[in-house]
Motif scaffolding. Structure first.
Motif, PDB file in Angstrom:
ATOM      1  N   GLU A 160       1.014  -1.049  -0.012  1.00  0.00           N
ATOM      2  CA  GLU A 160       0.047  -0.009   0.086  1.00  0.00           C
ATOM      3  C   GLU A 160       0.728   1.313  -0.079  1.00  0.00           C
ATOM      4  O   GLU A 160       0.707   2.309   0.924  1.00  0.00           O
ATOM      5  CB  GLU A 160      -1.108  -0.028   1.200  1.00  0.00           C
ATOM      6  CG  GLU A 160      -2.009  -0.962   1.260  1.00  0.00           C
ATOM      7  CD  GLU A 160      -3.029  -0.990   0.427  1.00  0.00           C
ATOM      8  OE1 GLU A 160      -3.169  -0.180  -0.437  1.00  0.00           O
ATOM      9  OE2 GLU A 160      -3.776  -2.178   0.463  1.00  0.00           O
ATOM     10  N   PRO A 161       1.721   1.275  -0.960  1.00  0.00           N
ATOM     11  CA  PRO A 161       2.696   2.554  -1.003  1.00  0.00           C
ATOM     12  C   PRO A 161       1.995   3.887  -1.179  1.00  0.00           C
ATOM     13  O   PRO A 161       2.614   4.910  -1.132  1.00  0.00           O
ATOM     14  CB  PRO A 161       3.730   2.405  -2.098  1.00  0.00           C
ATOM     15  CG  PRO A 161       3.029   1.307  -2.962  1.00  0.00           C
ATOM     16  CD  PRO A 161       1.838   0.667  -2.286  1.00  0.00           C
ATOM     17  N   ALA A 162       0.738   3.694  -1.755  1.00  0.00           N
ATOM     18  CA  ALA A 162       0.144   5.184  -2.030  1.00  0.00           C
ATOM     19  C   ALA A 162      -0.499   5.904  -0.988  1.00  0.00           C
ATOM     20  O   ALA A 162      -1.046   6.806  -1.071  1.00  0.00           O
ATOM     21  CB  ALA A 162      -0.836   4.894  -3.260  1.00  0.00           C
ATOM     22  N   ASN A 163      -0.677   5.134   0.060  1.00  0.00           N
ATOM     23  CA  ASN A 163      -1.447   5.730   1.628  1.00  0.00           C
ATOM     24  C   ASN A 163      -0.589   6.902   1.951  1.00  0.00           C
ATOM     25  O   ASN A 163       0.579   7.078   2.115  1.00  0.00           O
ATOM     26  CB  ASN A 163      -1.266   4.726   2.547  1.00  0.00           C
ATOM     27  CG  ASN A 163      -2.186   3.619   2.540  1.00  0.00           C
ATOM     28  OD1 ASN A 163      -2.884   3.641   1.648  1.00  0.00           O
ATOM     29  ND2 ASN A 163      -2.064   2.640   3.510  1.00  0.00           N
ATOM     30  N   GLY A 164      -1.307   8.066   1.996  1.00  0.00           N
ATOM     31  CA  GLY A 164      -1.188   9.323   2.165  1.00  0.00           C
ATOM     32  C   GLY A 164      -0.580  10.214   1.250  1.00  0.00           C
ATOM     33  O   GLY A 164      -0.350  11.285   1.512  1.00  0.00           O
ATOM     34  N   SER A 191      -2.068  -3.579  -2.919  1.00  0.00           N
ATOM     35  CA  SER A 191      -3.009  -2.523  -3.084  1.00  0.00           C
ATOM     36  C   SER A 191      -4.394  -2.898  -3.084  1.00  0.00           C
ATOM     37  O   SER A 191      -4.668  -3.994  -3.657  1.00  0.00           O
ATOM     38  CB  SER A 191      -2.876  -1.576  -3.980  1.00  0.00           C
ATOM     39  OG  SER A 191      -3.700  -0.475  -4.221  1.00  0.00           O
ATOM     40  N   HIS A 192      -5.216  -1.881  -2.968  1.00  0.00           N
ATOM     41  CA  HIS A 192      -6.656  -2.460  -2.996  1.00  0.00           C
ATOM     42  C   HIS A 192      -7.387  -1.253  -3.986  1.00  0.00           C
ATOM     43  O   HIS A 192      -8.716  -1.232  -4.058  1.00  0.00           O
ATOM     44  CB  HIS A 192      -7.565  -2.438  -1.716  1.00  0.00           C
ATOM     45  CG  HIS A 192      -7.404  -1.188  -0.858  1.00  0.00           C
ATOM     46  ND1 HIS A 192      -6.484  -1.024   0.206  1.00  0.00           N
ATOM     47  CD2 HIS A 192      -8.415  -0.022  -0.754  1.00  0.00           C
ATOM     48  CE1 HIS A 192      -6.723   0.104   0.580  1.00  0.00           C
ATOM     49  NE2 HIS A 192      -7.826   0.502   0.408  1.00  0.00           N
ATOM     50  N   VAL A 193      -6.575  -0.301  -4.342  1.00  0.00           N
ATOM     51  CA  VAL A 193      -7.294   0.895  -5.004  1.00  0.00           C
ATOM     52  C   VAL A 193      -7.036   0.420  -6.551  1.00  0.00           C
ATOM     53  O   VAL A 193      -6.117   0.627  -7.220  1.00  0.00           O
ATOM     54  CB  VAL A 193      -6.066   2.018  -4.717  1.00  0.00           C
ATOM     55  CG1 VAL A 193      -6.855   3.331  -5.861  1.00  0.00           C
ATOM     56  CG2 VAL A 193      -6.230   2.509  -3.225  1.00  0.00           C
ATOM     57  N   LEU A 194      -7.947   0.060  -7.120  1.00  0.00           N
ATOM     58  CA  LEU A 194      -8.072  -0.323  -8.539  1.00  0.00           C
ATOM     59  C   LEU A 194      -7.960   0.587  -9.582  1.00  0.00           C
ATOM     60  O   LEU A 194      -7.182   0.372 -10.575  1.00  0.00           O
ATOM     61  CB  LEU A 194      -9.271  -0.916  -8.721  1.00  0.00           C
ATOM     62  CG  LEU A 194      -9.622  -2.410  -8.132  1.00  0.00           C
ATOM     63  CD1 LEU A 194     -10.894  -2.872  -8.548  1.00  0.00           C
ATOM     64  CD2 LEU A 194      -8.606  -3.478  -8.014  1.00  0.00           C
ATOM     65  N   SER A 195      -8.287   1.964  -9.111  1.00  0.00           N
ATOM     66  CA  SER A 195      -8.003   2.893 -10.027  1.00  0.00           C
ATOM     67  C   SER A 195      -6.667   3.326 -10.393  1.00  0.00           C
ATOM     68  O   SER A 195      -6.427   3.731 -11.378  1.00  0.00           O
ATOM     69  CB  SER A 195      -8.816   4.300  -9.644  1.00  0.00           C
ATOM     70  OG  SER A 195      -8.629   4.701  -8.424  1.00  0.00           O
TER      71      SER A 195
END
Length: 233
Positions: A160-164, A191-195
């Motif tokens: 989840e490197p995009a958190n924050g 990740s769980h952010v499909l976009s």
């Protein structure tokens, strides 16, 4: 971006139970060099446990994992083989970014020039001498990535490197990871952010309840959404 046939990470019939709870259940997949592989699944699907087993932080109940054909524990100079970001808040708040990186660099026996290089890679030069305790979550994510890059590894494992990250930070991360893989390196990103994933990944591994639900190349975002919903529903 073209994936090569060289396997960077191999997960072979991996399983992990915690008491009566089955976290990972007979999971197998490969991560090639030259590609971004997305590791997808809902919360509690076993993603983080799997990443921790790949990195030798959790002992499997069955099966195993290798990086370039060897378990992580057997790698020579592992920071020069694998860079990982599993936790972006594990910094001493009183240290500056430079001091944190220096402590890791010295412990790993890396060249001092690597510090300036990785700070430039993650665009943290202006904050290099600020205390980490004053960093935003997005800045901590960048510092965590800088730490993972210190050894110039050929494999990156990111949870989840995009958190924050704000939208600009997410665009930067997307471009950076695609370029890193294009250089022949392997990137495994949970990740769980499909976009976001549909704009970055070459391959996708989908898990649910610890089991593999789907694995293969990613062709377009619509297919990814359909696959994910079918696999995890």
């Amino acid at each position: 971006m073209t994936a090569t046939s060289v396997t960077a990470i191999s997960v072979d019939h991996l399983a992990k139970t915690f008491g009566k709870v089955v976290a990972v259940d007979d999971l197998s997949f490969d991560v090639p060099h030259g590609a971004v592989t997305a590791f997808l699944g809902p919360n509690g699907a076993g993603k983080t446990t799997t990443l921790r087993m790949i990195l030798g932080l959790v002992k499997p109940t069955a099966g195993g994992t290798t990086i370039r054909g060897r378990p992580y524990s057997e790698l020579d100079r592992p920071l020069e083989r694998v860079g990982a970001v599993l936790e972006s808040t594990a910094f001493h708040p009183g240290l500056s970014a430079v001091a944190h990186l220096e402590s890791v660099r010295m412990a790993a026996g890396l060249a001092s020039a690597r510090i300036d290089h990785v700070l430039e890679q993650v665009d943290l030069q202006e904050a290099a001498h600020r205390r980490v305790g004053g960093f935003s979550l997005g800045m901590r994510q960048r510092l965590a990535l800088a730490t993972a890059l210190l050894g110039s590894p050929e494999v990156l494992i990111l949870d989840e490197p995009a958190n924050g990250l704000d939208p600009a930070g997410m665009r930067w991360l997307r471009g950076f990871l695609r370029a890193y893989a294009h250089q022949g390196n392997a990137v495994l990103i949970s990740s769980h952010v499909l976009s976001e994933i549909q704009q970055i990944a070459d391959r996708v591994v989908i898990v649910s309840a610890g089991k593999l639900r789907w694995s293969g190349p990613l062709h377009d975002g619509a297919v990814l959404e359909e696959l994910y919903l079918e696999a995890t529903g």
